[in-house]
Design an enzyme around this catalytic site. Sequence first.
Site, PDB file in Angstrom:
ATOM      1  N   GLU A   7       0.837  -1.199   0.000  1.00 24.87           N
ATOM      2  CA  GLU A   7       0.000   0.000   0.000  1.00 24.87           C
ATOM      3  C   GLU A   7       0.877   1.256   0.000  1.00 24.87           C
ATOM      4  O   GLU A   7       0.553   2.261  -0.625  1.00 24.87           O
ATOM      5  CB  GLU A   7      -0.875   0.054   1.257  1.00 24.87           C
ATOM      6  N   THR A  80      -5.975   0.234   2.742  1.00 25.74           N
ATOM      7  CA  THR A  80      -7.080  -0.429   2.068  1.00 25.74           C
ATOM      8  C   THR A  80      -8.107  -0.873   3.099  1.00 25.74           C
ATOM      9  O   THR A  80      -7.833  -0.904   4.302  1.00 25.74           O
ATOM     10  CB  THR A  80      -6.586  -1.641   1.273  1.00 25.74           C
ATOM     11  N   LYS A 163     -14.132  -1.296   6.344  1.00 22.10           N
ATOM     12  CA  LYS A 163     -13.725  -2.218   7.418  1.00 22.10           C
ATOM     13  C   LYS A 163     -12.230  -2.454   7.305  1.00 22.10           C
ATOM     14  O   LYS A 163     -11.759  -3.015   6.325  1.00 22.10           O
ATOM     15  CB  LYS A 163     -14.464  -3.547   7.259  1.00 22.10           C
ATOM     16  N   ASP A 164     -11.490  -1.993   8.320  1.00 21.06           N
ATOM     17  CA  ASP A 164     -10.033  -2.157   8.247  1.00 21.06           C
ATOM     18  C   ASP A 164      -9.531  -2.790   9.532  1.00 21.06           C
ATOM     19  O   ASP A 164     -10.311  -3.297  10.350  1.00 21.06           O
ATOM     20  CB  ASP A 164      -9.348  -0.807   7.960  1.00 21.06           C
ATOM     21  N   MET A 165      -8.191  -2.772   9.726  1.00 16.29           N
ATOM     22  CA  MET A 165      -7.600  -3.428  10.889  1.00 16.29           C
ATOM     23  C   MET A 165      -6.703  -2.498  11.695  1.00 16.29           C
ATOM     24  O   MET A 165      -5.991  -2.955  12.592  1.00 16.29           O
ATOM     25  CB  MET A 165      -6.825  -4.685  10.442  1.00 16.29           C
ATOM     26  N   GLU A 166      -6.700  -1.204  11.371  1.00 19.19           N
ATOM     27  CA  GLU A 166      -5.770  -0.294  12.058  1.00 19.19           C
ATOM     28  C   GLU A 166      -6.371   1.031  12.528  1.00 19.19           C
ATOM     29  O   GLU A 166      -5.921   1.594  13.535  1.00 19.19           O
ATOM     30  CB  GLU A 166      -4.575   0.050  11.140  1.00 19.19           C
ATOM     31  N   ASP A 189     -12.121  -4.846  -1.391  1.00 16.45           N
ATOM     32  CA  ASP A 189     -13.016  -6.014  -1.399  1.00 16.45           C
ATOM     33  C   ASP A 189     -14.354  -5.600  -0.790  1.00 16.45           C
ATOM     34  O   ASP A 189     -14.421  -4.680   0.001  1.00 16.45           O
ATOM     35  CB  ASP A 189     -12.402  -7.156  -0.576  1.00 16.45           C
TER      36      ASP A 189
HETATM   37  N1  SAH Z   1      -1.991  -9.605   2.286  1.00 19.43           N
HETATM   38  C1  SAH Z   1      -2.876 -10.397   3.100  1.00 19.43           C
HETATM   39  C2  SAH Z   1      -4.109  -9.668   3.479  1.00 19.43           C
HETATM   40  C3  SAH Z   1      -3.830  -8.361   4.154  1.00 19.43           C
HETATM   41  S1  SAH Z   1      -4.772  -8.111   5.602  1.00 19.43           S
HETATM   42  C4  SAH Z   1      -3.220 -11.629   2.343  1.00 19.43           C
HETATM   43  O1  SAH Z   1      -2.405 -12.058   1.573  1.00 19.43           O
HETATM   44  O2  SAH Z   1      -4.294 -12.198   2.532  1.00 19.43           O
HETATM   45  C5  SAH Z   1      -5.680  -6.762   5.194  1.00 19.43           C
HETATM   46  C6  SAH Z   1      -5.028  -5.406   5.323  1.00 19.43           C
HETATM   47  O3  SAH Z   1      -5.748  -4.565   4.468  1.00 19.43           O
HETATM   48  C7  SAH Z   1      -5.125  -4.773   6.703  1.00 19.43           C
HETATM   49  O4  SAH Z   1      -4.055  -3.914   6.947  1.00 19.43           O
HETATM   50  C8  SAH Z   1      -6.463  -4.038   6.669  1.00 19.43           C
HETATM   51  O5  SAH Z   1      -6.423  -2.754   7.272  1.00 19.43           O
HETATM   52  C9  SAH Z   1      -6.790  -3.897   5.170  1.00 19.43           C
HETATM   53  N2  SAH Z   1      -8.039  -4.544   4.722  1.00 19.43           N
HETATM   54  C10 SAH Z   1      -8.412  -4.633   3.425  1.00 19.43           C
HETATM   55  N3  SAH Z   1      -9.596  -5.258   3.300  1.00 19.43           N
HETATM   56  C11 SAH Z   1      -9.994  -5.601   4.548  1.00 19.43           C
HETATM   57  C12 SAH Z   1     -11.143  -6.281   5.069  1.00 19.43           C
HETATM   58  N4  SAH Z   1     -12.115  -6.748   4.276  1.00 19.43           N
HETATM   59  N5  SAH Z   1     -11.213  -6.465   6.394  1.00 19.43           N
HETATM   60  C13 SAH Z   1     -10.254  -6.003   7.209  1.00 19.43           C
HETATM   61  N6  SAH Z   1      -9.156  -5.370   6.780  1.00 19.43           N
HETATM   62  C14 SAH Z   1      -9.004  -5.148   5.457  1.00 19.43           C
END
Ligand code: SAH
Length: 229
Positions: A7, A80, A163-166, A189
């Site tokens: 990213e 993302t 919806k994210d993780m940070e 997604d």
């Molecule tokens: N590269 C990993 C996935 C990354 S995890 C793989 O190969 O599967 C997802 C990262 O992108 C996190 O930093 C989060 O903030 C963001 N993100 C993107 N889509 C997401 C979703 N549907 N749910 C949660 N986080 C998401």
Amino acid sequence: MMAMEAEAAPVRAALGLVGGGDLLHPAFPARIWTGSNVSLAVNGRDPRFAVDSIASQPAVTTTLHAIERTSPSIVISAGTAGGFASRGGAIATVYLADRCVYHDRRVDLATFDRYGDGDYPVARLGDVAERLGLPTGTVSTGNALDAPAVDRAKMDASAAVAKDMEAAAVAWVCERLNVPFTALKAITDLVDTVHPTRDQFMANLGAATAALARTIPELIAALEHRPGR
Ligand code: SAH
């Protein structure tokens, strides 16, 4: 503040940030790049698992160390996110936060439920969003890529658009240190479709990060030239 190198690389290129960056703290892999009007911090590669340090823990330490280092006028959690077709979401849409909550800190005990949700202060940037044509909405954070029904219900209740993780982890540090916070999230997604999140994420990461890399310089310019600043 960014979590994944995939990213961050296009964003650094768009901002003209070159070189390898500086370590923020000897015990953590996070690095920071600083230009004339912006710094970009990335959580870095976890030394044990050899993957990007995603999710809430690294977001906290990186944000703390980056704020101590740069004393910023605003912190942006950029990256993302999953979107919601039911709320008009589409791949590569870029949202600016107007609210920031957690959806997976379920603590059904007196006021611990509100502590769990967080609902952290978010800078009021409706004028900036309008000028840049950015949709706004709730950014909802959790520590899982999947979205079980309990989390989905929480995100529907807050009308989450991303919806994210940070983001909420970054927002908590900003609240404690009194630094304005916002989040800028590009959709990789759609959470409410039948397609597996992982497949969508991998297929759309390039398009979403390109949209992010286009938008971040515009957002920074708009913040700098904001009337009354
Ligand atoms: N590269 C990993 C996935 C990354 S995890 C793989 O190969 O599967 C997802 C990262 O992108 C996190 O930093 C989060 O903030 C963001 N993100 C993107 N889509 C997401 C979703 N549907 N749910 C949660 N986080 C998401």
